[in-house]
Write a protein that holds these residues in place. Structure first.
Motif, PDB file in Angstrom:
ATOM      1  N   GLY A 109       0.822  -1.208   0.000  1.00  0.00           N
ATOM      2  CA  GLY A 109       0.000   0.000   0.000  1.00  0.00           C
ATOM      3  C   GLY A 109       0.851   1.251   0.000  1.00  0.00           C
ATOM      4  O   GLY A 109       2.085   1.207  -0.025  1.00  0.00           O
ATOM      5  N   VAL A 110       0.174   2.382   0.042  1.00  0.00           N
ATOM      6  CA  VAL A 110       0.813   3.691   0.080  1.00  0.00           C
ATOM      7  C   VAL A 110       0.126   4.529   1.141  1.00  0.00           C
ATOM      8  O   VAL A 110      -1.113   4.523   1.254  1.00  0.00           O
ATOM      9  CB  VAL A 110       0.722   4.393  -1.295  1.00  0.00           C
ATOM     10  N   LEU A 111       0.916   5.242   1.938  1.00  0.00           N
ATOM     11  CA  LEU A 111       0.390   6.138   2.964  1.00  0.00           C
ATOM     12  C   LEU A 111       0.458   7.572   2.459  1.00  0.00           C
ATOM     13  O   LEU A 111       1.462   7.976   1.863  1.00  0.00           O
ATOM     14  CB  LEU A 111       1.221   6.019   4.242  1.00  0.00           C
ATOM     15  N   ILE A 112      -0.586   8.349   2.700  1.00  0.00           N
ATOM     16  CA  ILE A 112      -0.575   9.754   2.317  1.00  0.00           C
ATOM     17  C   ILE A 112      -1.096  10.615   3.467  1.00  0.00           C
ATOM     18  O   ILE A 112      -1.925  10.186   4.265  1.00  0.00           O
ATOM     19  CB  ILE A 112      -1.418  10.036   1.052  1.00  0.00           C
ATOM     20  N   SER A 113      -0.580  11.845   3.526  1.00  0.00           N
ATOM     21  CA  SER A 113      -1.092  12.864   4.438  1.00  0.00           C
ATOM     22  C   SER A 113      -1.695  13.971   3.587  1.00  0.00           C
ATOM     23  O   SER A 113      -1.049  14.455   2.651  1.00  0.00           O
ATOM     24  CB  SER A 113       0.033  13.428   5.306  1.00  0.00           C
ATOM     25  N   ALA A 114      -2.912  14.378   3.904  1.00  0.00           N
ATOM     26  CA  ALA A 114      -3.599  15.442   3.171  1.00  0.00           C
ATOM     27  C   ALA A 114      -3.908  16.580   4.139  1.00  0.00           C
ATOM     28  O   ALA A 114      -4.799  16.462   4.985  1.00  0.00           O
ATOM     29  CB  ALA A 114      -4.876  14.925   2.518  1.00  0.00           C
ATOM     30  N   ARG A 115      -3.162  17.674   4.006  1.00  0.00           N
ATOM     31  CA  ARG A 115      -3.268  18.782   4.957  1.00  0.00           C
ATOM     32  C   ARG A 115      -4.679  19.347   5.029  1.00  0.00           C
ATOM     33  O   ARG A 115      -5.221  19.586   6.111  1.00  0.00           O
ATOM     34  CB  ARG A 115      -2.287  19.885   4.551  1.00  0.00           C
ATOM     35  N   HIS A 116      -5.304  19.614   3.888  1.00  0.00           N
ATOM     36  CA  HIS A 116      -6.602  20.283   3.877  1.00  0.00           C
ATOM     37  C   HIS A 116      -7.759  19.337   4.153  1.00  0.00           C
ATOM     38  O   HIS A 116      -8.919  19.757   4.152  1.00  0.00           O
ATOM     39  CB  HIS A 116      -6.805  21.012   2.552  1.00  0.00           C
ATOM     40  N   LEU A 117      -7.445  18.075   4.400  1.00  0.00           N
ATOM     41  CA  LEU A 117      -8.464  17.115   4.820  1.00  0.00           C
ATOM     42  C   LEU A 117      -8.280  16.735   6.289  1.00  0.00           C
ATOM     43  O   LEU A 117      -9.081  15.972   6.833  1.00  0.00           O
ATOM     44  CB  LEU A 117      -8.415  15.864   3.939  1.00  0.00           C
ATOM     45  N   ASN A 118      -7.219  17.284   6.933  1.00  0.00           N
ATOM     46  CA  ASN A 118      -6.920  16.966   8.339  1.00  0.00           C
ATOM     47  C   ASN A 118      -6.868  15.463   8.570  1.00  0.00           C
ATOM     48  O   ASN A 118      -7.291  14.970   9.624  1.00  0.00           O
ATOM     49  CB  ASN A 118      -7.960  17.584   9.283  1.00  0.00           C
ATOM     50  N   ALA A 119      -6.324  14.733   7.591  1.00  0.00           N
ATOM     51  CA  ALA A 119      -6.429  13.273   7.663  1.00  0.00           C
ATOM     52  C   ALA A 119      -5.247  12.597   6.996  1.00  0.00           C
ATOM     53  O   ALA A 119      -4.562  13.167   6.134  1.00  0.00           O
ATOM     54  CB  ALA A 119      -7.724  12.813   7.000  1.00  0.00           C
ATOM     55  N   ILE A 120      -5.024  11.344   7.414  1.00  0.00           N
ATOM     56  CA  ILE A 120      -4.062  10.466   6.763  1.00  0.00           C
ATOM     57  C   ILE A 120      -4.827   9.252   6.226  1.00  0.00           C
ATOM     58  O   ILE A 120      -5.868   8.853   6.768  1.00  0.00           O
ATOM     59  CB  ILE A 120      -2.936  10.033   7.720  1.00  0.00           C
ATOM     60  N   TYR A 121      -4.300   8.665   5.153  1.00  0.00           N
ATOM     61  CA  TYR A 121      -4.973   7.554   4.482  1.00  0.00           C
ATOM     62  C   TYR A 121      -3.951   6.472   4.145  1.00  0.00           C
ATOM     63  O   TYR A 121      -2.769   6.755   3.920  1.00  0.00           O
ATOM     64  CB  TYR A 121      -5.594   7.988   3.152  1.00  0.00           C
ATOM     65  N   ARG A 122      -4.460   5.232   4.052  1.00  0.00           N
ATOM     66  CA  ARG A 122      -3.685   4.161   3.436  1.00  0.00           C
ATOM     67  C   ARG A 122      -4.421   3.715   2.182  1.00  0.00           C
ATOM     68  O   ARG A 122      -5.614   3.406   2.231  1.00  0.00           O
ATOM     69  CB  ARG A 122      -3.483   2.966   4.376  1.00  0.00           C
ATOM     70  N   LEU A 123      -3.684   3.680   1.064  1.00  0.00           N
ATOM     71  CA  LEU A 123      -4.244   3.268  -0.218  1.00  0.00           C
ATOM     72  C   LEU A 123      -3.755   1.869  -0.564  1.00  0.00           C
ATOM     73  O   LEU A 123      -2.602   1.524  -0.277  1.00  0.00           O
ATOM     74  CB  LEU A 123      -3.804   4.228  -1.335  1.00  0.00           C
TER      75      LEU A 123
END
Length: 492
Positions: free
Chosen positions: A317-331
């Motif tokens: 998978g890939v981890l991302i941080s999205a500043r304007h979503l106040n969230a982190i995700y795993r894809l």
């Protein structure tokens, strides 16, 4: 220890086995000698300009060699001329031969930060780009465009002034290459040798190069971030209605795309926010036009709805941080679906961060999501627009469970509008760049006590501060690269 800002510095140095009479006094006439001279320090800097004058008083049985000249005892003086980047060496000879010490001349526009060391750092080096200045919620303004590597005393041993632009997010690749993105729209990423030669230029296959991330991969490839604005002005179906969250009815938003290339520069995988993350997930930021609005090169107004600022490989998978979503995700790499989400607005894949004071909304404007060797994740929570301090966070995700393991703050960093990083060292200490708003980078113990603090002048800060632990690169390699760029004959 601290930065010396005095016209004349006189220091007495004693030896462990020598009698009190056998001491060396060195006086270095320079308004910016840093750090304070001690025999235990390996590297020093001075500002270029007037000749550097040294006065030496060597006790019985001791000799001092300056700049390749024959070692001498007693009292003597030396006056040396240096150009920016050039260096001379000092060696003290007693009952034992002490290592050479290097004094290197800084360029006039190099930011002379102050350093305070209150313990033994675990990092050997700190890779930084101290060239950014906060400007409210807008992306930062910039100072002199330097990338630099400082040692555990906070002394810059290697630096490069990039004529191509303002470096961001510098990374050491292997043992002899260094790369960074640029604070500029669609500027290519350049991989340099330590001597400054451009070895490789990296551009995405399509879209606008996003300067927030460049990630080398273990197979010799790399990952880049890309912005792809939707063309609302020309195609009505491209418009996004942001009015219910305080934005315009017809908006051109910027999708973020991740592009992964193999070692031969071939695109092997890509993923886009389009169709995967709805703009409504940025509801808490959309009504903030100074943070969201972006003018493209052609003058078109677009909206930075997602603002992915870090990417990290995580197995399949890939981890991302999205500043304007106040969230982190795993894809999931296989199909591009979202495995889980922590923070921000709720969606079916959302999971709470157990152990956090606010488990449903633990982050605000966060950056620098990274995977550790033990499988835990770390990030820098800017805590923007909250009542808590910016902090480093470590967490573990197991299945549908996420638990906070650590939360560490530098209590001197009370505000962080953007940017920043948090890296956990193998010994447990943290290296934090506080980002825009507090001009410090520091190494902290797990309890938040500072070990090393670098405070930058004039509100300057480094987008990230990447620690390099022992074994990554040697001081001799860095000094040799500097000497090759700015050669000087000893004794000249």
């Amino acid at each position: 220890m601290g930065t010396v800002l005095a016209a004349l510095v006189s220091v007495s140095l004693g030896f462990f086995t020598a009698p009190a009479a056998a001491a060396v006094r060195l006086s270095i006439t320079s308004p910016t000698l840093t750090p304070r001279y001690t025999l235990s320090s390996s590297d020093f800097t001075v500002r270029c300009g007037d000749p550097v004058a040294l006065k030496v008083a060597a006790g019985a049985g001791l000799k001092v060699a300056i700049d390749g000249h024959r070692a001498a005892s007693g009292n003597f003086t030396k006056s040396l001329k240096l150009k920016a980047g050039q260096a001379f060496r000092i060696q003290v000879l007693g009952r034992t031969r002490h290592p050479f010490q290097t004094v290197r001349c800084l360029p006039d526009d190099f930011p002379l930060w102050q350093t305070q060391r209150s313990g033994q750092p675990q990092a050997q080096w700190y890779l930084m780009t101290p060239d950014m200045i906060p400007a409210g919620l807008q992306l930062p303004q910039t100072g002199a465009p330097f990338a630099t590597i400082a040692n555990a005393d906070g002394v810059p041993v290697w630096w490069f002034r990039d004529p191509a632009g303002v470096p961001m997010g510098a990374k050491l690749i292997g043992k002899d290459r260094i790369a960074w993105t640029y604070y500029a729209e669609d500027e290519p990423i350049r991989v340099h040798s330590l001597r400054g030669k451009v070895l490789q230029t990296v551009r995405p296959t399509s879209g606008i190069n996003n300067f927030h991330e460049f990630l080398p991969t273990r197979d010799g490839g790399f990952i880049v971030l890309v912005d792809k604005p939707r063309n609302c002005a020309a195609v009505a179906s491209e418009c996004v209605d942001l009015s219910q969250w305080g934005g315009p009815e017809k908006a051109s938003v910027q999708d973020n795309e991740i592009q992964r290339f193999d070692s031969k520069g071939r695109l092997v995988w890509s993923w886009s926010t389009r169709g995967k993350i709805d703009p409504s997930e940025g509801a808490t930021w959309i009504n903030n036009p100074t943070a969201f609005e972006r003018r493209l090169g052609d003058g078109t107004l677009s909206y930075d709805v997602f603002h992915i600022n870090s990417v990290e490989v995580d197995g399949d998978g890939v981890l991302i941080s999205a500043r304007h979503l106040n969230a982190i995700y795993r894809l999931r790499t296989k199909d591009g679906s979202i495995d889980w989400k922590i923070g921000g607005t709720n969606r079916p894949e959302s999971i709470d961060l157990i152990g956090d004071p606010d488990p449903k909304d633990p982050f605000s404007g966060q950056h620098d999501l990274r995977r550790q060797a033990d499988g835990t994740l770390t990030l820098f929570d800017n805590a923007f627009s909250t009542f808590r301090l910016p902090r480093a966070v470590r967490l573990r995700v197991t299945g549908r469970n996420a638990r906070e393991l650590e939360s560490v703050s530098d209590k001197r960093a009370v505000f962080s509008a953007c940017c920043g990083s948090a890296r956990r060292l193998s010994g447990g200490n943290w290296v934090i760049s506080a980002g825009g708003g507090t001009s410090i980078s520091s190494e902290l113990r797990p309890n938040g006590a500072p070990v090393l603090t670098m405070t930058f002048p004039g509100r300057i800060f480094s987008y990230r501060t990447e620690p390099l632990e022992r074994g990554r690169i040697s001081a001799a390699t860095l000094r040799a690269a500097m000497d090759a760029r700015k050669p000087r004959k000893p004794g000249g």
